[in-house]
Design an enzyme around this catalytic site. Structure first.
Site, PDB file in Angstrom:
ATOM      1  N   SER A  66     -10.829   2.164  -4.668  1.00  0.00           N
ATOM      2  CA  SER A  66     -10.043   2.230  -3.941  1.00  0.00           C
ATOM      3  C   SER A  66     -10.610   2.026  -2.319  1.00  0.00           C
ATOM      4  O   SER A  66     -10.377   2.388  -1.479  1.00  0.00           O
ATOM      5  CB  SER A  66     -11.144   4.522  -3.185  1.00  0.00           C
ATOM      6  N   LYS A  69      -7.773   0.311  -1.244  1.00  0.00           N
ATOM      7  CA  LYS A  69      -6.520   1.546  -0.404  1.00  0.00           C
ATOM      8  C   LYS A  69      -6.337   0.672   0.626  1.00  0.00           C
ATOM      9  O   LYS A  69      -5.346   0.848   1.281  1.00  0.00           O
ATOM     10  CB  LYS A  69      -6.856   2.727  -0.138  1.00  0.00           C
ATOM     11  N   TYR A 194      -0.777  -0.039  -8.902  1.00  0.00           N
ATOM     12  CA  TYR A 194      -2.020   0.373  -8.547  1.00  0.00           C
ATOM     13  C   TYR A 194      -3.438   0.729  -9.590  1.00  0.00           C
ATOM     14  O   TYR A 194      -4.274   0.318  -8.605  1.00  0.00           O
ATOM     15  CB  TYR A 194      -1.086   2.017  -8.276  1.00  0.00           C
ATOM     16  N   TYR A 246     -14.325   9.144   1.082  1.00  0.00           N
ATOM     17  CA  TYR A 246     -14.039  10.596   0.853  1.00  0.00           C
ATOM     18  C   TYR A 246     -13.708  11.783   1.466  1.00  0.00           C
ATOM     19  O   TYR A 246     -14.482  11.402   2.772  1.00  0.00           O
ATOM     20  CB  TYR A 246     -14.833  10.258  -0.579  1.00  0.00           C
TER      21      TYR A 246
END
Ligand code: GLU
Length: 310
Positions: A66, A69, A194, A246
């Site tokens: 992540s 991102k 992705y 998160y």
């Protein structure tokens, strides 16, 4: 004058947090990640003046997951501009797990709440310019080479294949986004971009360097060249504060107080204006998906060296 955290001092702090790894678990929903030793541990600090310190198993490679991102968001913003990106993806934190589909159903017209959750990040991957998936991934890699000054950074094809095969939830998010016109591209192609961006292998040195470039307002540390426009680097760091850890981003802001992004491989990248970048790697995760030792080490460093931006 900053009181620098040198290698010896950093080794000492790592020893203090090492045992916290026992409180978490390695991610196993992506088969290739489950093979990692939960006690691997490394950290690095890149100061804005180029001084660099690393400790622990600093040669260890791990995938961005992540953390990618933030990097894909920066590239999509450079490629398309703010208006285009934020017409399709929102700016608000969710408080939900990163792969939740729940909020997509609640908003009309459908729009992922932010680019740090999977739905938003998948939409961002679709926005990266390129005629083919290979071109998009290639542009993302070139961007990383520029940020790190390390041309050897590449995709870990084993992890990419493992994630692509088992990405049932991400596929369902993409079908939903496709149905509602949030993505233009083909579902499988976007998933390929992705999963490849998530599977880019880094070490703590390259990750700390990326954090430092963001902290340096998007400028290369050596040449001063603007790699990311200042206002776009600022947007990325703001998302790191509001949604980077998160659904623990609120407690992380209170306990640590620095822009940071974590990934389920156990990496955490922090970016602190006026200071530099910090990277931690420890694959044992807490129930929210954050590296247990990463969270703890950053909390200790922030308190000891007064790093909180608040
Ligand atoms: N590739 C992972 C996924 O989409 C990234 C998750 C993460 O690091 O939070 O499930």
């Amino acid at each position: 004058m900053i009181d620098k955290i040198d290698t010896e001092t950093l080794e000492g702090w790592l020893d203090n947090v090492r045992s916290f790894a026992d409180a978490g678990r390695v991610a196993d929903y992506i088969p290739a990640l489950s093979e990692r030793d939960p006690h691997e541990l490394a950290a690095a600090i890149y100061y804005l003046d180029g001084d660099y310190y690393q400790a622990g198993e600093s040669d260890c490679c791990f995938t961005l997951q992540s953390i990618s991102k933030v990097i894909s968001l920066a590239l999509a913003l450079i490629d398309n501009g703010e208006e285009y990106v934020f017409n399709r993806v929102g700016m608000e934190p969710t408080g939900d797990p990163f792969h939740s589909i729940y909020r997509l159903e609640q908003h009309r017209p459908s729009k992922p709440l932010n680019p740090m959750i999977n739905a938003g990040a998948l939409a961002v991957s679709d926005m990266i310019h390129g005629h083919t998936t290979e071109e998009k991934v290639g542009r993302l890699l070139s961007f990383l080479h520029e940020l790190t000054d390390d041309q050897s950074i590449k995709v870990n094809e084993g992890v990419a294949a493992s994630e692509f095969e088992t990405a049932y939830l991400n596929r369902s998010l993409l079908y939903y986004l496709k149905q509602h016109g949030v993505i233009n591209g083909d579902v499988e192609d976007t998933l390929k971009v992705y999963t490849h961006q998530c599977s880019i292998d880094v070490n703590v040195q390259s990750l700390a360097k990326i954090g430092a470039v963001f902290a340096n307002e998007g400028r290369d540390l050596k040449s001063g060249r603007q790699i990311i426009p200042k206002h776009l680097a600022k947007i990325c760091k703001t998302f790191m504060v509001t949604c980077g850890m998160y659904d623990a981003s609120g407690s992380f802001a209170i306990k640590v107080g620095v822009p940071a992004k974590s990934g389920v491989s156990g990496g955490v990248m922090a970016s602190i204006n006026g200071f530099g970048g910090i990277a931690v790697y420890g694959p044992s995760l807490d129930e929210k998906g954050n590296s247990v030792v990463g969270f703890k080490l950053l909390e200790i460093l922030s308190n000891r060296y007064d790093l909180s931006i608040f």
